[in-house]
Write a protein that holds these residues in place. Sequence first.
Motif, short mmCIF file in Angstrom:
data_model
loop_
_atom_site.label_atom_id
_atom_site.label_comp_id
_atom_site.label_asym_id
_atom_site.label_seq_id
_atom_site.Cartn_x
_atom_site.Cartn_y
_atom_site.Cartn_z
N UNK A 119 0.45 5.36 0.98
CA UNK A 119 -0.36 6.39 1.62
C UNK A 119 0.40 7.72 1.54
N UNK A 171 0.71 11.40 3.69
CA UNK A 171 0.38 12.08 4.93
C UNK A 171 0.83 13.54 4.84
N UNK A 201 7.79 6.15 11.35
CA UNK A 201 6.60 5.56 10.74
C UNK A 201 5.56 5.20 11.77
N UNK A 231 -2.84 3.25 15.93
CA UNK A 231 -1.41 3.34 15.60
C UNK A 231 -0.81 4.54 16.32
N UNK A 257 -5.08 7.06 1.81
CA UNK A 257 -4.80 5.96 0.89
C UNK A 257 -4.59 6.46 -0.53
N UNK A 274 4.03 7.30 2.69
CA UNK A 274 4.22 6.10 3.49
C UNK A 274 3.91 4.86 2.68
N UNK A 282 -8.13 8.36 10.97
CA UNK A 282 -8.58 9.64 11.47
C UNK A 282 -7.48 10.67 11.30
N UNK A 308 -1.53 -3.45 8.86
CA UNK A 308 -0.47 -3.05 7.94
C UNK A 308 0.81 -2.74 8.71
N UNK A 348 -3.20 7.65 16.00
CA UNK A 348 -4.17 7.56 14.92
C UNK A 348 -5.09 6.36 15.12
N UNK A 355 -2.26 15.94 9.22
CA UNK A 355 -3.35 15.07 8.79
C UNK A 355 -3.01 13.60 9.01
N UNK A 356 -4.03 12.77 8.95
CA UNK A 356 -3.80 11.34 8.98
C UNK A 356 -3.41 10.84 7.61
N UNK A 357 -2.82 9.66 7.54
CA UNK A 357 -2.46 9.10 6.23
C UNK A 357 -3.69 8.90 5.34
N UNK A 366 -7.84 3.90 -6.43
CA UNK A 366 -8.85 4.94 -6.31
C UNK A 366 -8.38 6.18 -5.55
N UNK A 383 0.84 -1.20 0.00
CA UNK A 383 0.00 0.00 0.00
C UNK A 383 0.88 1.25 0.00
N UNK A 389 4.14 -0.49 8.45
CA UNK A 389 4.55 0.72 7.75
C UNK A 389 6.05 0.93 7.77
N UNK A 390 6.55 1.55 6.69
CA UNK A 390 7.91 2.06 6.67
C UNK A 390 7.95 3.43 7.32
N UNK A 391 9.15 4.02 7.36
CA UNK A 391 9.30 5.31 8.02
C UNK A 391 8.94 6.49 7.11
N UNK A 412 -3.17 0.35 -3.84
CA UNK A 412 -2.93 -0.95 -3.22
C UNK A 412 -2.59 -1.96 -4.30
#
Lengths: 115, 116
Positions: free
Chosen positions: A35, A37, B43, B36, A45, A91, B107, A104, B90, A41-43, A58, A33, A106-108, A48
């Motif tokens: 994302x 950010x 990350x 999270x 999408x 991300x 969120x 999921x 989050x 804000x939040x990540x 999408x 995936x 996640x990477x940094x 995928x």
Amino acid sequence: GAGVSQTPSNKVTEKGKYVELRCDPISGHTALYWYRQSLGQGPEFLIYFQGTGAADDSGLPNDRFFAVRPEGSVSTLKIQRTERGDSAVYLCASRDWRLNTGELFFGEGSRLTVL
Amino acid sequence: AQSVTQLDSQVPVFEEAPVELRCNYSSSVSVYLFWYVQYPNQGLQLLLKYLSGSTLVKGINGFEAEFNKSQTSFHLRKPSVHISDTAEYFCAVSDRIAGGGNKLTFGTGTQLKVEL
């Protein structure tokens, strides 16, 4: 390594330039995936992959954004004609598709700054 | 489609005090729920998840969360916070549809600031 690896960690570019961001998922994770950010804000999408194919794109904001995963492992997010509004942390995350839990890893992230 | 609302953008709290970070979600299908944590310039790290079963789930670093289906909430709690808990938190949701991709919807985050 054991985790999701993203390169570069930081990228500064000028408006109008082309950028590639790379993601190396956890070994054996077929789902990948991307994302985005933005500050405060939040990540959000973007896209995928299940294996080599994009199962859901999408979230890509427009046709300047494109992602590939030719061998079903490493993925590259490509941004053409960058704009200042593209500045964000990108991300990457991967998942073991056999575990239908949605968790999921996640990477940094790759921080992109468009001047 | 799903959505997640985190009403508190910032929560200041003194060290060793309890804290609750609120999360409400909206979905037309059954969901999985996640919290999270994101430390500065790092990350996202999974704190805990609700998949099924007991509505009270425990995670890492002493955090827990309770799933309330009737209120569509998944609030995060810790009875006694430490300075090291200062981070962005989050809440996220994904659908339960098999083969559906399970993409997470996040969120906007809550900044927890622990003070001495």
